[in-house]
Scaffold this active site. Structure first.
Site, PDB file in Angstrom:
ATOM      1  CB  THR A 167      -0.831  -0.035   1.309  1.00  0.00           C
ATOM      2  OG1 THR A 167      -1.736  -1.114   1.218  1.00  0.00           O
ATOM      3  CG2 THR A 167      -1.576   1.253   1.572  1.00  0.00           C
ATOM      4  NE  ARG A 195      -9.693  -6.372   2.926  1.00  0.00           N
ATOM      5  CZ  ARG A 195      -8.617  -5.591   3.019  1.00  0.00           C
ATOM      6  NH1 ARG A 195      -8.300  -4.793   2.002  1.00  0.00           N
ATOM      7  NH2 ARG A 195      -7.863  -5.601   4.077  1.00  0.00           N
ATOM      8  CG  ASP A 198      -6.144  -0.129   6.230  1.00  0.00           C
ATOM      9  OD1 ASP A 198      -6.133  -1.110   5.456  1.00  0.00           O
ATOM     10  OD2 ASP A 198      -5.189   0.659   6.334  1.00  0.00           O
ATOM     11  CB  THR A 218       1.139   0.600   4.822  1.00  0.00           C
ATOM     12  OG1 THR A 218       1.438  -0.690   4.248  1.00  0.00           O
ATOM     13  CG2 THR A 218       2.383   1.059   5.573  1.00  0.00           C
ATOM     14  N   GLY A 221      -5.245  -4.586   6.856  1.00  0.00           N
ATOM     15  CA  GLY A 221      -6.359  -3.649   6.986  1.00  0.00           C
ATOM     16  C   GLY A 221      -7.371  -4.020   8.051  1.00  0.00           C
TER      17      GLY A 221
HETATM   18  N1  GLY Z   1      -3.785  -1.802   4.280  1.00  0.00           N
HETATM   19  C1  GLY Z   1      -4.327  -2.160   3.044  1.00  0.00           C
HETATM   20  C2  GLY Z   1      -5.401  -3.147   3.101  1.00  0.00           C
HETATM   21  O1  GLY Z   1      -5.431  -3.977   4.009  1.00  0.00           O
HETATM   22  O2  GLY Z   1      -6.260  -3.121   2.265  1.00  0.00           O
END
Ligand code: GLY
Length: 310
Positions: A167, A195, A198, A218, A221
């Site tokens: 990310t 899905r 975060d 990052t 999530g």
């Molecule tokens: N931190 C990125 C995700 O889990 O989508």
């Protein structure tokens, strides 16, 4: 101390053969953001520019280079936040656009909403004149190889959650003391269709408030959302902790409480910054006072002078 911009290219494990390209990618992104700040641009413009550069770089899990969902499709999340007014914009599970962060900014600037999702986000993109791109243009051979490798019984849950590409995100404070953040991702490998992680959730994937600072996160999530990591770190800063101590406290709480690994970049309104992570690695870069700092392992901090002649 001001202006300052800090970017990350994802927490997790960076394979040795990808570490050079990842480090160069975050350095180029932070330079792009810093150029805007030095020319008197806003923190918001700087973080959107830095994250757009990372989305366009196939080394990262955002935009072109995104990981694939279980059906082999790209669904992306992104957010931006302006610390002047707490205005924020996000998109989730969006397809067929090159730069989800720019769409998130349009959600913030042109609608009365904070987040648009899936088909509605695509319809809004069309209405804003954003060109659709073929999904194939967002998929790299590496992303497809990892998708295939992690389908079925041979799947590696750690690789799926933390990944080998990251990310991306940025935080900045401009010369006027305004804070902003932006974060963008393809999500986690082989996630269920629909899905949302975060990154699209204000307070989890990022938060910016001129009174306290800004954070971009990052990592896993689902774990980040359970502790609203970005806002938790800013809460610790409101209680008097430094950007670095608050980042460590938020990451430690997340690890202890829900067993999740993550990384963050954090700034306060005076320009103190931190790049911290509980994962093995996080590629990051910061620009301030004509110097570029970067690292990948805990404790790294390499420094170069920013030379305007090239
Ligand atoms: N931190 C990125 C995700 O889990 O989508």
């Amino acid at each position: 101390m001001l202006p300052v911009v800090v970017v990350h290219g994802g927490a997790g494990v960076v394979p040795r053969e990808r570490s050079d390209v990842s480090c160069k990618g975050v350095q180029a992104a932070v330079r792009g953001g810093y150029t805007i700040l030095r020319e008197g641009g806003s923190a918001l413009d700087a973080v959107v520019e830095a994250v757009t550069l990372l989305e366009n770089n196939p080394a990262f899990n955002a935009g072109c280079g995104s990981v694939l969902n279980v059906k082999g499709d790209v669904e992306m999340d992104a957010m931006v936040m302006d610390g002047r007014t707490l205005a924020s914009g996000a998109v989730s599970a969006v397809r067929n656009i090159a730069n989800p962060t720019q769409l998130a900014r349009l959600v913030m600037d042109k609608t009365s909403h904070v987040c648009l999702t899936a088909g509605g986000a695509s319809e809004f993109a069309r209405a804003m004149g954003i060109q659709e791109v073929p999904q194939e243009s967002l998929i790299t051979d590496y992303a497809r190889m990892r998708w295939k490798k992690n389908l079925g019984p041979g799947a590696n849950p750690v690789e799926s959650q933390m990944g080998k590409m990251g990310t991306v995100g940025a935080v900045a404070v401009d010369a006027e003391g305004n804070a902003a953040c932006a974060t963008s991702t393809g999500g986690i490998l082989n996630k269920m269709e629909g899905r949302v992680g975060d990154t699209a959730c204000i307070g989890s994937g990022g938060y910016a408030d001129n009174k306290v600072g800004a954070v971009s996160t990052t990592g896993h999530g689902e774990a980040i959302m359970k502790v609203t990591l970005a806002r938790l770190i800013l809460f610790h800063m409101e209680q008097g902790m430094s950007a670095a101590a608050a980042s460590d406290a938020g990451l430690a709480y997340m690890l202890e409480r829900v067993g999740g690994l993550a990384g963050v970049v954090t700034v306060d309104p005076q320009g103190h910054w931190a790049a911290r992570f509980s994962s093995l690695q996080m590629v990051w870069a910061a620009a301030q006072n004509q110097k570029l700092h970067y690292g990948i392992y805990s404790g790294d901090q390499f420094t170069q002078v920013i030379d305007d002649t090239h």
